[in-house]
Write an enzyme that holds these catalytic residues in place. Sequence first.
Site, PDB file in Angstrom:
ATOM      1  N   HIS A   1       0.815  -1.213   0.000  1.00  0.00           N
ATOM      2  CA  HIS A   1       0.000   0.000   0.000  1.00  0.00           C
ATOM      3  C   HIS A   1       0.848   1.262   0.000  1.00  0.00           C
ATOM      4  O   HIS A   1       0.330   2.371   0.103  1.00  0.00           O
ATOM      5  CB  HIS A   1      -0.911  -0.033   1.243  1.00  0.00           C
ATOM      6  CG  HIS A   1      -2.058   0.909   1.197  1.00  0.00           C
ATOM      7  ND1 HIS A   1      -2.218   1.938   2.106  1.00  0.00           N
ATOM      8  CD2 HIS A   1      -3.111   0.996   0.348  1.00  0.00           C
ATOM      9  CE1 HIS A   1      -3.323   2.604   1.826  1.00  0.00           C
ATOM     10  NE2 HIS A   1      -3.880   2.056   0.773  1.00  0.00           N
TER      11      HIS A   1
ATOM     12  N   LYS B   1       3.187   4.353  -1.295  1.00  0.00           N
ATOM     13  CA  LYS B   1       3.314   5.225  -2.462  1.00  0.00           C
ATOM     14  C   LYS B   1       4.624   5.983  -2.304  1.00  0.00           C
ATOM     15  O   LYS B   1       4.707   6.921  -1.517  1.00  0.00           O
ATOM     16  CB  LYS B   1       2.151   6.212  -2.579  1.00  0.00           C
ATOM     17  CG  LYS B   1       0.786   5.551  -2.761  1.00  0.00           C
ATOM     18  CD  LYS B   1       0.090   5.401  -1.449  1.00  0.00           C
ATOM     19  CE  LYS B   1      -1.286   4.766  -1.608  1.00  0.00           C
ATOM     20  NZ  LYS B   1      -1.868   4.416  -0.299  1.00  0.00           N
TER      21      LYS B   1
ATOM     22  N   ASP C   1      16.526  10.496  -8.715  1.00  0.00           N
ATOM     23  CA  ASP C   1      17.978  10.738  -8.670  1.00  0.00           C
ATOM     24  C   ASP C   1      18.562  10.577  -7.271  1.00  0.00           C
ATOM     25  O   ASP C   1      19.654  11.088  -6.991  1.00  0.00           O
ATOM     26  CB  ASP C   1      18.311  12.139  -9.209  1.00  0.00           C
ATOM     27  CG  ASP C   1      18.124  12.245 -10.722  1.00  0.00           C
ATOM     28  OD1 ASP C   1      18.113  11.195 -11.383  1.00  0.00           O
ATOM     29  OD2 ASP C   1      17.996  13.378 -11.222  1.00  0.00           O
TER      30      ASP C   1
ATOM     31  N   HIS D   1      -9.538  11.369   1.958  1.00  0.00           N
ATOM     32  CA  HIS D   1      -8.638  10.224   1.863  1.00  0.00           C
ATOM     33  C   HIS D   1      -7.356  10.446   2.675  1.00  0.00           C
ATOM     34  O   HIS D   1      -6.411   9.669   2.596  1.00  0.00           O
ATOM     35  CB  HIS D   1      -8.288   9.973   0.391  1.00  0.00           C
ATOM     36  CG  HIS D   1      -7.660   8.638   0.115  1.00  0.00           C
ATOM     37  ND1 HIS D   1      -6.344   8.515  -0.297  1.00  0.00           N
ATOM     38  CD2 HIS D   1      -8.161   7.383   0.166  1.00  0.00           C
ATOM     39  CE1 HIS D   1      -6.065   7.232  -0.485  1.00  0.00           C
ATOM     40  NE2 HIS D   1      -7.142   6.523  -0.209  1.00  0.00           N
TER      41      HIS D   1
ATOM     42  N   LYS E   1      -4.517  10.605   5.529  1.00  0.00           N
ATOM     43  CA  LYS E   1      -4.060   9.713   6.588  1.00  0.00           C
ATOM     44  C   LYS E   1      -3.140  10.531   7.476  1.00  0.00           C
ATOM     45  O   LYS E   1      -1.948  10.707   7.173  1.00  0.00           O
ATOM     46  CB  LYS E   1      -3.300   8.522   6.006  1.00  0.00           C
ATOM     47  CG  LYS E   1      -4.116   7.675   5.006  1.00  0.00           C
ATOM     48  CD  LYS E   1      -3.512   7.780   3.657  1.00  0.00           C
ATOM     49  CE  LYS E   1      -4.098   6.887   2.600  1.00  0.00           C
ATOM     50  NZ  LYS E   1      -5.400   6.398   2.652  1.00  0.00           N
TER      51      LYS E   1
ATOM     52  N   ASP F   1      -1.129  17.027  20.085  1.00  0.00           N
ATOM     53  CA  ASP F   1      -0.697  18.131  20.956  1.00  0.00           C
ATOM     54  C   ASP F   1       0.183  19.185  20.289  1.00  0.00           C
ATOM     55  O   ASP F   1       0.995  19.819  20.953  1.00  0.00           O
ATOM     56  CB  ASP F   1       0.093  17.573  22.151  1.00  0.00           C
ATOM     57  CG  ASP F   1      -0.802  16.862  23.150  1.00  0.00           C
ATOM     58  OD1 ASP F   1      -2.026  17.024  23.076  1.00  0.00           O
ATOM     59  OD2 ASP F   1      -0.263  16.132  23.995  1.00  0.00           O
TER      60      ASP F   1
END
Length: 400
Positions: free
Chosen positions: A146, A148, A153, A318, A320, A325
């Site tokens: 999952h 990404k 370079d 979507h 995440k 704090d």
Amino acid sequence: MKIAIVLLLLLFFVLYWLRIDFRRGQKHHTQNNHNRVYPKRRGDLKLYTDGNDLFAELFKDIDQATKHVHVLFYIIRNDQFSQHFLDLLMRKARSGVEVRILIDWMGSRNISKRIIKELKKNGVHFSYSFTPKLPYLFYTSQKRNHRKITVIDGEIGYLGGLNIGKEYINQDPRLCPWRDYHLKMTGESIQDLQYEFLTDWYTATKEDYRNSDSYFPKQQPGSMQHMIVPTEGFGLEEIFTQFFHKAKNEIIIGTPYFIPSEALLEELRKLLKKGIKLTIIVPFVSDHPFVKEAAYRYFRILIKEGAHVLQFQNGFYHSKVLFIDNNLCDIGTANFDKRSLFLNHEVNCLIYDPSFLAEVAKKIQDDISKSTTLSECMLSRPTLIQSIKERIAYTISPFL
């Protein structure tokens, strides 16, 4: 009658086999893998919450690559935007830049054999991640890469929630606009992202480039302290628990899917009993069946005990993100669900820099301003259909 008995016995056998396959496969995986631990690094981070802005920058950086481009996505769609992305990779490969692309077998299952053949013909090194394998066929069919990750370079890195497809650039009317959190980074931690990609590449192809100096040019430290945190389908539950233990006043969880483990649910309940404010942001519109219903069981408990649950109304949410704090922020690929906790390979970034945290706080407040409160009374009297869907969702929640 005999046919019915035979069918029931067959169903029982299949379910028993699936259960044994999954448990043994999971045990084998955890015994033969480990989560890599990287130190805190210094670099420069840039936050993107809109796919069009992110991909404009990503495509520009890929276009300017001179040595190598390493790309890992969970999803690459079979649409015009995805083709534009793949055309860019093929053009760079033809120009002499070393290009590798790794995609999840299930997440990118719509990529055609013709496209794969065209990529290879144009010099792109291509591989699938996590194709199902014996002897644990069911377990491996449920595993997902999952992550990404893009590394250009060995100097520029990207990670976050955005995949390659038209919905991520606001071209799906039902899910538009698409709200996500994605990072661009430079500095010391690029070596960690590169190592993660090359480890996944080795797992998929058995080609090992992790000791090749050409992929790890020395980088100057930047201004922001952060840390790359990968997980291999286990260990994320403990990491989230450690985050929660740092909280003294407030925790904000932004996730498209809220399906916590029982242990994490209990941790959140303990925080509420201590008087720590808990805010959970989820989408109002769902992109998968049953994920909303799977969350309701947990929301009833947490709302009753003082949590604030907000449903994002301005398109699809979507993101995440964990925010604690104003001292710690976690942005990456992991959802707050059982699949990310116990199946998916994920990669997150812990961020400690006060200036960056202030920027994230503004983005979260913008999310909150575009959300409405989910109250206890809204969940207290489910319809018959909703109750059935919740029961189904609970049963299959480890695989949602």
